[in-house]
Write a protein that holds these residues in place. Structure first.
Motif, PDB file in Angstrom:
ATOM      1  N   LYS A  35     103.577 105.925 -21.662  1.00 27.05           N
ATOM      2  CA  LYS A  35     104.964 105.480 -21.654  1.00 27.05           C
ATOM      3  C   LYS A  35     105.399 104.992 -23.027  1.00 27.05           C
ATOM      4  N   GLU A  36     106.685 105.009 -23.255  1.00 27.89           N
ATOM      5  CA  GLU A  36     107.209 104.549 -24.541  1.00 27.89           C
ATOM      6  C   GLU A  36     107.140 103.025 -24.621  1.00 27.89           C
ATOM      7  N   LYS A  37     106.675 102.529 -25.759  1.00 32.89           N
ATOM      8  CA  LYS A  37     106.511 101.091 -25.922  1.00 32.89           C
ATOM      9  C   LYS A  37     107.815 100.430 -26.373  1.00 32.89           C
ATOM     10  N   PHE A  38     108.011  99.201 -25.948  1.00 38.13           N
ATOM     11  CA  PHE A  38     109.166  98.420 -26.395  1.00 38.13           C
ATOM     12  C   PHE A  38     108.938  97.979 -27.843  1.00 38.13           C
ATOM     13  N   THR A  39     109.999  97.985 -28.596  1.00 38.56           N
ATOM     14  CA  THR A  39     109.884  97.609 -30.009  1.00 38.56           C
ATOM     15  C   THR A  39     110.309  96.175 -30.272  1.00 38.56           C
ATOM     16  N   ALA A  40     111.022  95.567 -29.331  1.00 39.84           N
ATOM     17  CA  ALA A  40     111.497  94.201 -29.558  1.00 39.84           C
ATOM     18  C   ALA A  40     111.618  93.457 -28.236  1.00 39.84           C
ATOM     19  N   ALA A  41     111.569  92.138 -28.325  1.00 35.39           N
ATOM     20  CA  ALA A  41     111.768  91.294 -27.147  1.00 35.39           C
ATOM     21  C   ALA A  41     113.241  91.261 -26.774  1.00 35.39           C
ATOM     22  N   THR A  42     113.529  90.887 -25.559  1.00 35.58           N
ATOM     23  CA  THR A  42     114.903  90.812 -25.084  1.00 35.58           C
ATOM     24  C   THR A  42     115.655  89.669 -25.767  1.00 35.58           C
ATOM     25  N   VAL A  43     116.883  89.929 -26.132  1.00 33.89           N
ATOM     26  CA  VAL A  43     117.740  88.902 -26.730  1.00 33.89           C
ATOM     27  C   VAL A  43     118.380  88.086 -25.613  1.00 33.89           C
ATOM     28  N   VAL A  44     118.247  86.780 -25.674  1.00 36.71           N
ATOM     29  CA  VAL A  44     118.819  85.891 -24.667  1.00 36.71           C
ATOM     30  C   VAL A  44     119.831  84.969 -25.338  1.00 36.71           C
ATOM     31  N   THR A  45     121.074  85.011 -24.867  1.00 33.81           N
ATOM     32  CA  THR A  45     122.128  84.186 -25.467  1.00 33.81           C
ATOM     33  C   THR A  45     122.703  83.159 -24.505  1.00 33.81           C
ATOM     34  N   GLU A  46     122.348  83.267 -23.208  1.00 38.20           N
ATOM     35  CA  GLU A  46     122.866  82.323 -22.227  1.00 38.20           C
ATOM     36  C   GLU A  46     121.877  82.188 -21.076  1.00 38.20           C
ATOM     37  N   LYS A  73     100.543  81.610 -24.387  1.00 45.85           N
ATOM     38  CA  LYS A  73     100.603  81.482 -25.849  1.00 45.85           C
ATOM     39  C   LYS A  73     100.859  82.835 -26.491  1.00 45.85           C
ATOM     40  N   TRP A  74     100.185  83.860 -25.974  1.00 46.55           N
ATOM     41  CA  TRP A  74     100.394  85.217 -26.492  1.00 46.55           C
ATOM     42  C   TRP A  74     101.819  85.683 -26.240  1.00 46.55           C
ATOM     43  N   LEU A  75     102.310  85.471 -25.033  1.00 45.80           N
ATOM     44  CA  LEU A  75     103.659  85.917 -24.697  1.00 45.80           C
ATOM     45  C   LEU A  75     104.697  85.196 -25.558  1.00 45.80           C
ATOM     46  N   SER A  76     104.460  83.920 -25.808  1.00 45.73           N
ATOM     47  CA  SER A  76     105.372  83.154 -26.674  1.00 45.73           C
ATOM     48  C   SER A  76     105.379  83.737 -28.082  1.00 45.73           C
ATOM     49  N   GLN A  77     104.201  84.080 -28.569  1.00 46.75           N
ATOM     50  CA  GLN A  77     104.091  84.569 -29.943  1.00 46.75           C
ATOM     51  C   GLN A  77     104.744  85.926 -30.131  1.00 46.75           C
ATOM     52  N   VAL A  78     104.550  86.837 -29.165  1.00 42.61           N
ATOM     53  CA  VAL A  78     105.073  88.193 -29.352  1.00 42.61           C
ATOM     54  C   VAL A  78     106.565  88.290 -29.042  1.00 42.61           C
ATOM     55  N   THR A  79     107.118  87.321 -28.286  1.00 48.11           N
ATOM     56  CA  THR A  79     108.540  87.379 -27.935  1.00 48.11           C
ATOM     57  C   THR A  79     109.396  86.406 -28.738  1.00 48.11           C
ATOM     58  N   GLY A  80     108.754  85.404 -29.364  1.00 40.80           N
ATOM     59  CA  GLY A  80     109.503  84.403 -30.117  1.00 40.80           C
ATOM     60  C   GLY A  80     110.130  83.336 -29.237  1.00 40.80           C
ATOM     61  N   LYS A  81     109.847  83.362 -27.942  1.00 40.92           N
ATOM     62  CA  LYS A  81     110.388  82.365 -27.014  1.00 40.92           C
ATOM     63  C   LYS A  81     109.296  81.357 -26.652  1.00 40.92           C
ATOM     64  N   THR A  82     109.625  80.378 -25.833  1.00 38.96           N
ATOM     65  CA  THR A  82     108.636  79.394 -25.399  1.00 38.96           C
ATOM     66  C   THR A  82     108.265  79.657 -23.951  1.00 38.96           C
ATOM     67  N   TYR A  83     107.124  80.306 -23.767  1.00 36.28           N
ATOM     68  CA  TYR A  83     106.602  80.576 -22.427  1.00 36.28           C
ATOM     69  C   TYR A  83     105.438  79.631 -22.138  1.00 36.28           C
ATOM     70  N   ARG A  84     105.332  79.218 -20.893  1.00 37.48           N
ATOM     71  CA  ARG A  84     104.251  78.319 -20.480  1.00 37.48           C
ATOM     72  C   ARG A  84     104.106  78.362 -18.970  1.00 37.48           C
ATOM     73  N   LEU A  85     103.096  77.665 -18.476  1.00 35.24           N
ATOM     74  CA  LEU A  85     102.938  77.508 -17.034  1.00 35.24           C
ATOM     75  C   LEU A  85     103.948  76.470 -16.535  1.00 35.24           C
ATOM     76  N   PRO A  86     104.419  76.589 -15.308  1.00 37.34           N
ATOM     77  CA  PRO A  86     105.398  75.610 -14.794  1.00 37.34           C
ATOM     78  C   PRO A  86     104.753  74.257 -14.541  1.00 37.34           C
ATOM     79  N   THR A  87     105.540  73.202 -14.680  1.00 37.16           N
ATOM     80  CA  THR A  87     105.077  71.900 -14.215  1.00 37.16           C
ATOM     81  C   THR A  87     105.105  71.918 -12.695  1.00 37.16           C
TER      82      THR A  87
END
Length: 514
Positions: A190-201, A326-340
């Motif tokens: 399959k074709e790979k994504f080149t960038a993470a999704t842009v989130v503005t809201e 941590k990996w997902l945060s790094q490759v997308t530029g967002k802050t991903y973590r486990l839920p409280t």
């Protein structure tokens, strides 16, 4: 006269004793013959109307052994003679005869009957060690020596079938070794994504993970207040679910489903040593995630041979789930973590305050007696939303089999339990202040909170307020590796996780970084 009568009585007693002794001898001889006759493989096969079990036995190492000894049914499925042999034989015979007469073997879940939980009731450790008296033969490998040494230190807790479940019945899909080939997702074409999704809201979005072919549907969870825990009047409630406290949460995003195998394997391929991309000289390329060291190859088959794809990724450790974030945060530029824990329960409830986010009380869905089945409330509604012990078939299921809760999240209450970031404490809510904002639980602890029921759970365990915690030692009992893996669990096949994406400046800044 009295003497004659006494003599006559003695002769009668001796005759009765002789007859009784003779009958006893005959009964013993023929009883033993009957026991032997009904302990043959052919006798077992008469009642066990499932030929595939005998086919798998004939393909196993117990049928055609290296020393020419054939291990039969009773050699494993009954204890040695003199160790409750007759008692267990009577129990097994009664059970099998009842099943043969009154049940249809076509309705049996043979896959479930092959699991460790079921086999533990029908395979005897005493029989294993009765034959395998030397646990350290000269032919044993180094890994085997380490595993057997560990067993000798934990004999009271372990059984032979914890590691050797399939020696008596061959399973071509079972792997009792390091799985170096694990991790091929089948999406390479399959074709790979080149960038993470842009989130503005703060709206639902689909996260496209750069340099992979996979994505994650993220649901926008509105901020608000709710009462964490359960009221004292709630059926099947446990003490650690209270006292209820009102807490306030900021808006956040949460993955629609538990992290799937497709998504987890993308992480595995990108970060595991065996999966890293190299150039022609064998060095790391610029696309590698230098800061993230990922999982080592698992031992055995982490998915239990239930299937990969959209099924929840299971059997990974808390450390592995946290590293994924941590990996997902790094490759997308967002802050991903486990839920409280508070975020998890708030999201699971979806704005409701009842035991479930759908209509019904625990008693409505609990096991019912004859009268309850006739006059009880219809309970099929639970099957629309939860994968649990009554409808799972003893394994995880794909998310398409259930409907979402009011926040658009699937399988929050069942299928696989989920890691939370909080340390577990039984009295956590007692120490929580009313009106707390974004609480994160105790500052330290020994085990982490896990939330949500599993495919093994009963009704009480799938309530929105039900709590549980990791079992670090118990979940790694039979890992034969030295040292034990920090990435994979050897004795827990019902734990997964889902991720939270913070609604913060990093997430909004991702629009400027792409």
């Amino acid at each position: 006269m009295l003497k004659r009568f006494v003599g006559f009585l003695r002769r009668k007693i001796l005759l009765i004793l002789l007859i009784g002794f003779t009958i006893g001898i005959i009964a013993t001889i023929y009883g033993n013959k009957a026991i032997e006759a009904t302990s043959t493989n052919e006798s077992c096969e008469m009642c066990h109307v499932h030929p595939h079990v005998f086919d798998s036995w004939k393909k196993s190492v117990h049928y055609d052994t290296r020393v020419g000894i054939q291990i039969g049914c009773v050699d494993c499925h009954l204890p040695p003679k003199g160790q409750n042999y007759l008692k267990e034989k009577i129990k097994a015979s009664a059970r099998d005869a009842y099943g043969f007469i009154f049940k249809d073997s076509a309705d049996f879940n043979w896959e479930q009957k092959s699991t460790l939980e079921y086999a533990s009731h029908h395979v005897f450790k005493e029989s294993c060690v009765g034959c395998h008296q030397n646990l350290f033969p000269l032919t044993l490998t180094k890994d085997g020596q380490n595993a057997h040494l560990y067993y000798t230190q934990k004999e009271d807790e372990l059984r032979c079938i914890n590691c050797h479940l399939h020696v008596g019945h061959y399973d071509p899909n079972a792997l009792h070794a390091k799985n170096v080939s694990f991790g091929s997702s089948g999406n390479e074409s399959k074709e790979k994504f080149t960038a993470a999704t842009v989130v503005t809201e703060h709206k639902d979005f689909t996260e496209t993970i750069p340099n992979t072919t996979v994505s994650i549907n993220m649901k926008a969870i509105p901020g608000g207040t709710f009462k964490i825990g359960s009221p004292e009047t709630e059926a099947m409630r446990k003490p650690d679910e209270g006292p209820q406290k009102e807490v306030k949460l900021s808006p956040f995003f949460m993955s629609e489903i538990e992290i799937s195998w497709d998504v987890y394997l993308a992480f595995y391929s990108a970060t595991a040593a065996e999966g890293r991309t190299t150039d022609t000289e064998g060095t790391r390329t610029e696309t590698d995630v230098d800061a993230i060291s990922g999982p080592t190859p698992p031992y055995g088959q982490p998915d239990q041979n239930w299937g990969l794809g959209d099924r929840p990724a299971i059997t990974m450790s808390y450390h592995s789930a946290e590293t994924f974030c941590k990996w997902l945060s790094q490759v997308t530029g967002k802050t991903y973590r486990l839920p409280t824990e508070a975020e998890w329960e708030y999201a699971a409830r979806g704005g409701t305050e009842s035991p479930f986010f759908f209509e019904g009380e625990p008693k409505d869905f609990a096991e019912k007696g004859f009268i309850g089945k006739i006059f009880g409330k219809e309970s099929d509604v639970i099957n629309n939303y939860v994968i649990f012990e009554k409808n799972s078939g003893a394994k995880t299921q794909e998310p398409e089999n259930v409907e979402a809760n009011p926040f658009g999240l699937k399988n929050m209450l069942g299928n696989a339990a989920e890691y939370c970031s909080d340390w577990y404490a039984e009295d956590a809510y007692e120490k929580l202040k009313d009106g707390a904002v974004n609480p994160k639980g105790p500052a330290s602890g020994e085990e982490r909170v896990i939330r949500g029921g599993t495919f093994k759970s009963n009704v009480g365990e799938i309530r929105s307020a039900a709590r549980d915690f990791t079992k670090s030692e118990a979940w790694m009992k039979t890992d034969p590796q030295m040292p034990k893996s920090i990435w994979w669990l050897s004795d827990c096949n019902y734990i997964g996780f889902r991720v939270v994406c913070e609604h913060n400046e990093n997430t909004m800044a991702s629009a400027n970084n792409n």
